[in-house]
Scaffold this motif. Structure first.
Motif, PDB file in Angstrom:
ATOM      1  N   PRO A   3       0.815  -1.211   0.000  1.00 14.66           N
ATOM      2  CA  PRO A   3       0.000   0.000   0.000  1.00 14.66           C
ATOM      3  C   PRO A   3       0.855   1.271   0.000  1.00 14.66           C
ATOM      4  O   PRO A   3       0.377   2.341  -0.369  1.00 14.66           O
ATOM      5  CB  PRO A   3      -0.827  -0.111   1.286  1.00 14.66           C
ATOM      6  N   CYS A   4       2.127   1.139   0.366  1.00 15.94           N
ATOM      7  CA  CYS A   4       3.054   2.271   0.324  1.00 15.94           C
ATOM      8  C   CYS A   4       3.294   2.752  -1.103  1.00 15.94           C
ATOM      9  O   CYS A   4       3.503   3.950  -1.337  1.00 15.94           O
ATOM     10  CB  CYS A   4       4.392   1.842   0.939  1.00 15.94           C
ATOM     11  N   CYS A   5       3.278   1.841  -2.068  1.00 15.48           N
ATOM     12  CA  CYS A   5       3.712   2.144  -3.441  1.00 15.48           C
ATOM     13  C   CYS A   5       2.637   1.942  -4.501  1.00 15.48           C
ATOM     14  O   CYS A   5       2.839   2.341  -5.653  1.00 15.48           O
ATOM     15  CB  CYS A   5       4.897   1.262  -3.812  1.00 15.48           C
ATOM     16  N   TYR A   6       1.516   1.282  -4.167  1.00 11.89           N
ATOM     17  CA  TYR A   6       0.591   0.895  -5.226  1.00 11.89           C
ATOM     18  C   TYR A   6      -0.488   1.951  -5.444  1.00 11.89           C
ATOM     19  O   TYR A   6      -1.615   1.839  -4.964  1.00 11.89           O
ATOM     20  CB  TYR A   6      -0.035  -0.468  -4.928  1.00 11.89           C
ATOM     21  N   ALA A  10       8.107  -3.140  -4.685  1.00 15.86           N
ATOM     22  CA  ALA A  10       8.493  -1.854  -5.290  1.00 15.86           C
ATOM     23  C   ALA A  10       9.448  -1.080  -4.383  1.00 15.86           C
ATOM     24  O   ALA A  10      10.241  -0.267  -4.863  1.00 15.86           O
ATOM     25  CB  ALA A  10       7.249  -1.019  -5.595  1.00 15.86           C
ATOM     26  N   CYS A  11       9.377  -1.315  -3.072  1.00 13.91           N
ATOM     27  CA  CYS A  11      10.342  -0.714  -2.145  1.00 13.91           C
ATOM     28  C   CYS A  11      11.686  -1.428  -2.213  1.00 13.91           C
ATOM     29  O   CYS A  11      12.707  -0.853  -1.843  1.00 13.91           O
ATOM     30  CB  CYS A  11       9.840  -0.811  -0.702  1.00 13.91           C
ATOM     31  N   ARG A  12      11.668  -2.701  -2.617  1.00  7.87           N
ATOM     32  CA  ARG A  12      12.887  -3.508  -2.561  1.00  7.87           C
ATOM     33  C   ARG A  12      13.233  -4.156  -3.911  1.00  7.87           C
ATOM     34  O   ARG A  12      13.356  -5.387  -4.015  1.00  7.87           O
ATOM     35  CB  ARG A  12      12.731  -4.617  -1.502  1.00  7.87           C
TER      36      ARG A  12
HETATM   37 ZN    ZN Z   1       6.481   0.040  -1.162  1.00  8.76          ZN
END
Ligand code: ZN
Length: 260
Positions: A169-172, A230-232
């Protein structure tokens, strides 16, 4: 190329009867932009490198690569029950696989979409689903669990589930049409949509949407990796973070062959 493979595993699936792993991009032989352990055949990578990566993964898990069943994933909600005669096959247009055959290993490929692993330690059966936003809204994870109940005789209260590394949910961020479709599909779960913006965009929590539908089916034991691809992108292939020019990692899940 000299680094060794790194595999992610779930505590909820720690069982001597089970083989399971989420591959990372570490340790493979592919070059940019699919650098690392790319397991996707359709991303423009050198076929020999991909074949070599598959062999590395099978060897690391101690399983014969000819005993793997995979699928041509289409972001749908079709489930296939597979058995020994399917070993080595790629099942067409399928996003969920289930089996009760020991020594047969389910494999699906990911680069942001949500892996959902299912295990019944009582009935000894496994299921694996591929859930991007379309598959999540089409309830492919819930349908995979329900197929284990209807086709393999599992009791839903015995099922354990695991939500693998995928876009968080941080990136989507999604557009207004996906927001509308999500609210329609999950009218009782407003928390799935976060950080609404004036232009109608918002962030979608695919992890929670899959947990929610598994809970609705009746599964209590659900472990979420909580790792955002997506964070990693150093660890996982991410379609979003790498603008579509990336590889695929895999989840493999199967019952060990009976030991005599
Ligand atoms: Zn993320």
């Amino acid at each position: 190329m000299t680094e060794s493979l790194a595999l992610y595993r779930f505590d909820a699936l720690a069982d001597a009867a089970l083989v399971h792993a989420v591959s990372t991009r570490l340790g493979g032989g592919s070059l940019l932009p699919t650098a690392g352990l790319n397991l996707g055949h359709t991303v423009g990578d050198d076929p020999q490198a991909v074949a070599g990566n598959h062999a590395l993964l099978a060897a690391a898990l101690g399983i014969p690569s000819g005993q793997i069943v995979s699928a041509h994933q289409v972001h749908g909600n079709q489930i296939a029950m597979v058995e020994q005669s399917d070993a080595g096959r790629v099942i067409s247009e399928t996003d969920g696989l289930i089996t009760e055959t020991s020594g047969l290993y389910l494999m699906l490929r990911y680069a942001d979409c949500v892996p959902v692993l299912l295990y019944d330690p009582i009935r000894q059966a496994v299921g694996l689903a591929h859930a991007g936003w379309q598959g999540t809204l089409a309830r492919v994870a819930a349908r995979t669990a329900q197929a284990m109940v209807s086709d393999l005789g599992c009791r839903v209260e015995d099922l354990r589930a695991a939500i693998g590394p995928s876009i968080g949910p941080c990136c989507y961020e999604v557009g207004p049409e996906v927001v509308t479709a999500t609210v329609a599909a999950f009218p009782d779960a407003p928390g799935l949509i976060k950080r609404r913006q004036a232009n109608g965009h918002a962030h979608l929590d695919l992890w929670a949407a899959n947990v929610r539908q598994l809970e609705q089916v009746g599964i209590d034991l659900i472990e979420t990796a909580g790792l955002c691809t997506a964070c990693r992108p150093d660890l996982f292939f991410s379609h979003r973070a790498e603008q579509g020019r990336t590889g695929r990692f895999a989840v493999i899940l199967g019952l060990r062959p009976d030991r005599i």
